[in-house]
Design a protein around this motif. Sequence first.
Motif, PDB file in Angstrom:
ATOM      1  N   GLY A   1       0.814  -1.217   0.000  1.00 18.50           N
ATOM      2  CA  GLY A   1       0.000   0.000   0.000  1.00 18.50           C
ATOM      3  C   GLY A   1       0.843   1.260   0.000  1.00 18.50           C
ATOM      4  N   VAL A   2       1.967   1.246   0.723  1.00 20.88           N
ATOM      5  CA  VAL A   2       2.859   2.406   0.774  1.00 20.88           C
ATOM      6  C   VAL A   2       3.540   2.616  -0.581  1.00 20.88           C
ATOM      7  N   PHE A   3       3.964   1.535  -1.237  1.00 21.30           N
ATOM      8  CA  PHE A   3       4.547   1.675  -2.567  1.00 21.30           C
ATOM      9  C   PHE A   3       3.553   2.318  -3.536  1.00 21.30           C
ATOM     10  N   LEU A   4       2.300   1.894  -3.460  1.00 22.20           N
ATOM     11  CA  LEU A   4       1.279   2.465  -4.344  1.00 22.20           C
ATOM     12  C   LEU A   4       0.974   3.911  -3.970  1.00 22.20           C
ATOM     13  N   PHE A   5       0.978   4.203  -2.681  1.00 16.56           N
ATOM     14  CA  PHE A   5       0.785   5.580  -2.223  1.00 16.56           C
ATOM     15  C   PHE A   5       1.878   6.493  -2.797  1.00 16.56           C
ATOM     16  N   LEU A   6       3.124   6.037  -2.736  1.00 20.20           N
ATOM     17  CA  LEU A   6       4.230   6.822  -3.282  1.00 20.20           C
ATOM     18  C   LEU A   6       4.101   6.978  -4.793  1.00 20.20           C
TER      19      LEU A   6
ATOM     20  N   LEU B   1       3.873  10.627  -6.549  1.00 17.39           N
ATOM     21  CA  LEU B   1       4.874  11.067  -7.516  1.00 17.39           C
ATOM     22  C   LEU B   1       4.354  11.096  -8.953  1.00 17.39           C
ATOM     23  N   THR B   2       3.069  10.810  -9.138  1.00 17.11           N
ATOM     24  CA  THR B   2       2.501  10.802 -10.486  1.00 17.11           C
ATOM     25  C   THR B   2       2.243  12.226 -10.972  1.00 17.11           C
ATOM     26  N   PRO B   3       2.875  12.637 -12.073  1.00  9.90           N
ATOM     27  CA  PRO B   3       2.650  13.990 -12.603  1.00  9.90           C
ATOM     28  C   PRO B   3       1.351  14.051 -13.396  1.00  9.90           C
ATOM     29  N   ARG B   4       0.866  15.248 -13.602  1.00  9.66           N
ATOM     30  CA  ARG B   4      -0.316  15.402 -14.461  1.00  9.66           C
ATOM     31  C   ARG B   4       0.042  14.966 -15.874  1.00  9.66           C
ATOM     32  N   ILE B   5      -0.845  14.201 -16.491  1.00 11.21           N
ATOM     33  CA  ILE B   5      -0.555  13.591 -17.787  1.00 11.21           C
ATOM     34  C   ILE B   5      -0.772  14.588 -18.922  1.00 11.21           C
ATOM     35  N   GLU B   6       0.278  14.819 -19.689  1.00 11.95           N
ATOM     36  CA  GLU B   6       0.176  15.682 -20.860  1.00 11.95           C
ATOM     37  C   GLU B   6      -0.024  14.869 -22.134  1.00 11.95           C
TER      38      GLU B   6
ATOM     39  N   SER C   1      -7.208   2.962  -4.038  1.00 12.10           N
ATOM     40  CA  SER C   1      -7.416   4.159  -3.214  1.00 12.10           C
ATOM     41  C   SER C   1      -6.123   4.688  -2.605  1.00 12.10           C
ATOM     42  N   PHE C   2      -5.120   3.820  -2.451  1.00 12.36           N
ATOM     43  CA  PHE C   2      -3.842   4.287  -1.911  1.00 12.36           C
ATOM     44  C   PHE C   2      -3.101   5.150  -2.932  1.00 12.36           C
ATOM     45  N   VAL C   3      -3.190   4.769  -4.195  1.00 13.96           N
ATOM     46  CA  VAL C   3      -2.626   5.612  -5.259  1.00 13.96           C
ATOM     47  C   VAL C   3      -3.351   6.952  -5.283  1.00 13.96           C
ATOM     48  N   TYR C   4      -4.664   6.886  -5.202  1.00 16.76           N
ATOM     49  CA  TYR C   4      -5.484   8.096  -5.238  1.00 16.76           C
ATOM     50  C   TYR C   4      -5.195   8.992  -4.034  1.00 16.76           C
ATOM     51  N   LEU C   5      -4.987   8.378  -2.869  1.00 21.37           N
ATOM     52  CA  LEU C   5      -4.663   9.152  -1.668  1.00 21.37           C
ATOM     53  C   LEU C   5      -3.354   9.908  -1.860  1.00 21.37           C
ATOM     54  N   GLY C   6      -2.366   9.258  -2.456  1.00 24.02           N
ATOM     55  CA  GLY C   6      -1.101   9.926  -2.732  1.00 24.02           C
ATOM     56  C   GLY C   6      -1.269  11.103  -3.668  1.00 24.02           C
ATOM     57  N   MET C   7      -2.117  10.958  -4.670  1.00 17.46           N
ATOM     58  CA  MET C   7      -2.385  12.050  -5.611  1.00 17.46           C
ATOM     59  C   MET C   7      -3.070  13.220  -4.902  1.00 17.46           C
TER      60      MET C   7
ATOM     61  N   ILE D   1      -8.255   8.377 -15.543  1.00 17.17           N
ATOM     62  CA  ILE D   1      -9.582   8.500 -14.934  1.00 17.17           C
ATOM     63  C   ILE D   1      -9.467   9.086 -13.534  1.00 17.17           C
ATOM     64  N   LEU D   2      -8.447   8.675 -12.812  1.00 14.05           N
ATOM     65  CA  LEU D   2      -8.232   9.216 -11.461  1.00 14.05           C
ATOM     66  C   LEU D   2      -7.963  10.708 -11.515  1.00 14.05           C
ATOM     67  N   TRP D   3      -7.235  11.155 -12.538  1.00 15.06           N
ATOM     68  CA  TRP D   3      -6.972  12.586 -12.683  1.00 15.06           C
ATOM     69  C   TRP D   3      -8.271  13.365 -12.888  1.00 15.06           C
ATOM     70  N   LYS D   4      -9.168  12.805 -13.679  1.00 17.08           N
ATOM     71  CA  LYS D   4     -10.461  13.471 -13.896  1.00 17.08           C
ATOM     72  C   LYS D   4     -11.281  13.489 -12.614  1.00 17.08           C
TER      73      LYS D   4
END
Length: 328
Positions: free
Chosen positions: A47-52, A56-61, A171-177, A123-126
Amino acid sequence: MIQLNEKSKNRIQIIRAIAIISVLVIHTVGQSPYELYIRPLVNFGVGVFLFLSGFLTPRIEDVKVFYTKRILRVFIPYLVWSLLLCVVYGDYQDLAWNLLTFQESSIYYYIFVYLQITLLVPILWKLLDARYYWLGLAITPVAILVEVIWALTGHYLIYPWNINNCLVWISFVYLGMLFRRGIIRIHGRYQQWSIVMGLAMFLEVLEGKFWLSFGREDFATTQVKLSSMFVTGCVCVLVFFYITGLHKDEIYTEKGSKKEIFRRIVISIGDASFGIYLVHPLVIYFSRHNTGFLFPLNTILTLILTYLCVWIGQRICGKKLGRYLGFY
């Protein structure tokens, strides 16, 4: 958007080191009679790896570039090490199917989950910009609740609706975002959240005992039960405090001191964490067949050998070839 300085980047690597060590413990503690009590202390790793990853995920261009970069970075090393495992195991039955469905080694389920979530990141970005952005945090608890209800009715979760299902992790990825962009704020102090985490770990032990009494050993120690996810959520909050320096003023020791040397070693383990993850199934296989070590000696041996494999691999292969093996 929270900006990261050099101290923050080093802290991220320290967290990665702790997370990969927790993963190694999960995969080596099974031989210990105290697994039920040890697992709540380390179930946060994935979960922590996914959170990170989300943090660290940038906005997608460019979606195409994003997909190509992220997918190839993990899929090619996964194929290489899975094929090597296949050769070592000597089992070539349904090889192509097992490779494509990430079933050659159960330990590599994280790659499958990561790729699923990667496809859903746009989709998460939206969703981040939506009025009801908080719904993204409800996906994982709801998915786990469905699995719990299914288990309570006496059914067993089979591939891909078990730990391989990205919904129990997303949700852990989303929480990091959310944290990185300052969309949500955390109330309370570092010490208070530490206490909450400790209480959550106690609840995880109790839930584990419940599942054992129910005859479900698979749910007793798994990372994907409600209390485990609550613990992981608390750990993610503490990780956020640590990365951003909100926990306390960090005291740096003099260069060359024992504490500073230890800190650099931990950071280097974090740098090598993906390579350690890829290599450790092989090391565990050989250590189980050639040593009589039990926990925690088997965990320490696995950490040392996997780190040395990555370190040697980096120097032999260099960055260009090393990327295809997951060493960089």
